[in-house]
Design a protein around this motif. Sequence first.
Motif, PDB file in Angstrom:
ATOM      1  N   HIS A   1      10.360   6.062   4.905  1.00 57.52           N
ATOM      2  CA  HIS A   1      10.704   6.937   6.031  1.00 57.52           C
ATOM      3  C   HIS A   1      11.969   6.430   6.728  1.00 57.52           C
ATOM      4  O   HIS A   1      12.678   7.184   7.380  1.00 57.52           O
ATOM      5  CB  HIS A   1       9.531   7.007   7.014  1.00 57.52           C
ATOM      6  CG  HIS A   1       9.750   7.923   8.166  1.00 57.52           C
ATOM      7  ND1 HIS A   1       9.757   9.290   8.039  1.00 57.52           N
ATOM      8  CD2 HIS A   1      10.002   7.669   9.469  1.00 57.52           C
ATOM      9  CE1 HIS A   1      10.001   9.837   9.220  1.00 57.52           C
ATOM     10  NE2 HIS A   1      10.153   8.871  10.108  1.00 57.52           N
TER      11      HIS A   1
ATOM     12  N   SER B   1       0.845  -1.197   0.000  1.00 56.64           N
ATOM     13  CA  SER B   1       0.000   0.000   0.000  1.00 56.64           C
ATOM     14  C   SER B   1       0.875   1.240   0.000  1.00 56.64           C
ATOM     15  O   SER B   1       2.073   1.184   0.312  1.00 56.64           O
ATOM     16  CB  SER B   1      -0.889   0.012   1.245  1.00 56.64           C
ATOM     17  OG  SER B   1      -0.085   0.160   2.407  1.00 56.64           O
ATOM     18  N   ALA B   2       0.274   2.362  -0.323  1.00 56.90           N
ATOM     19  CA  ALA B   2       1.004   3.637  -0.276  1.00 56.90           C
ATOM     20  C   ALA B   2       1.479   3.915   1.147  1.00 56.90           C
ATOM     21  O   ALA B   2       2.594   4.404   1.349  1.00 56.90           O
ATOM     22  CB  ALA B   2       0.114   4.767  -0.792  1.00 56.90           C
ATOM     23  N   ALA B   3       0.665   3.576   2.131  1.00 51.71           N
ATOM     24  CA  ALA B   3       1.047   3.806   3.530  1.00 51.71           C
ATOM     25  C   ALA B   3       2.244   2.947   3.921  1.00 51.71           C
ATOM     26  O   ALA B   3       3.168   3.429   4.588  1.00 51.71           O
ATOM     27  CB  ALA B   3      -0.140   3.522   4.450  1.00 51.71           C
ATOM     28  N   LEU B   4       2.251   1.678   3.512  1.00 55.89           N
ATOM     29  CA  LEU B   4       3.381   0.813   3.827  1.00 55.89           C
ATOM     30  C   LEU B   4       4.641   1.293   3.109  1.00 55.89           C
ATOM     31  O   LEU B   4       5.719   1.317   3.697  1.00 55.89           O
ATOM     32  CB  LEU B   4       3.080  -0.645   3.449  1.00 55.89           C
ATOM     33  CG  LEU B   4       4.219  -1.639   3.677  1.00 55.89           C
ATOM     34  CD1 LEU B   4       4.732  -1.611   5.117  1.00 55.89           C
ATOM     35  CD2 LEU B   4       3.779  -3.041   3.288  1.00 55.89           C
TER      36      LEU B   4
ATOM     37  N   GLU C   1       5.389   4.346   2.281  1.00 57.51           N
ATOM     38  CA  GLU C   1       5.876   5.532   2.994  1.00 57.51           C
ATOM     39  C   GLU C   1       6.546   5.141   4.307  1.00 57.51           C
ATOM     40  O   GLU C   1       7.541   5.733   4.700  1.00 57.51           O
ATOM     41  CB  GLU C   1       4.739   6.525   3.230  1.00 57.51           C
ATOM     42  CG  GLU C   1       4.290   7.235   1.966  1.00 57.51           C
ATOM     43  CD  GLU C   1       5.426   7.874   1.183  1.00 57.51           C
ATOM     44  OE1 GLU C   1       6.282   8.585   1.786  1.00 57.51           O
ATOM     45  OE2 GLU C   1       5.489   7.668  -0.040  1.00 57.51           O
ATOM     46  N   HIS C   2       5.974   4.147   4.985  1.00 53.02           N
ATOM     47  CA  HIS C   2       6.573   3.634   6.224  1.00 53.02           C
ATOM     48  C   HIS C   2       8.002   3.156   5.947  1.00 53.02           C
ATOM     49  O   HIS C   2       8.930   3.481   6.687  1.00 53.02           O
ATOM     50  CB  HIS C   2       5.712   2.486   6.762  1.00 53.02           C
ATOM     51  CG  HIS C   2       6.291   1.771   7.927  1.00 53.02           C
ATOM     52  ND1 HIS C   2       6.205   2.245   9.215  1.00 53.02           N
ATOM     53  CD2 HIS C   2       6.985   0.605   7.993  1.00 53.02           C
ATOM     54  CE1 HIS C   2       6.817   1.400  10.030  1.00 53.02           C
ATOM     55  NE2 HIS C   2       7.299   0.401   9.323  1.00 53.02           N
TER      56      HIS C   2
END
Length: 113
Positions: free
Chosen positions: A47, A38-41, A43-44
């Motif tokens: 980071h 996912s986009a969230a993963l 980005e995680h």
Amino acid sequence: MLTLYIINNCDTCRKARQALDEKALLYKTHDLRKDGLSAALLEHILHRVPLVKAINKRSTTWRALSDEDKDYDANSARQLILKYPTLLKRPLLERNDGTILVGYRDGDYDKLS
């Protein structure tokens, strides 16, 4: 608990799993193809891992990209990785402190406990 981000049929990922198993370390796996990215993963991960270090430029997927796609900026690279999760270097091992180790070579996990 450790998290190992893999692609199941990747030989290096298999070696990393074997190394963790031999040390009897508890970990969970996240298959970037089967379980998704996912986009969230992403980005995680980004980071904790610089984008330049995260892209696998030796992969078949990278070699198949057009020259235009290879001339990426941060935003287009993210879109490419989301479209082609195999562009991420792997395995990625997220440690309990949140740091992520990129790739695997024999002995890389020797100091883990």
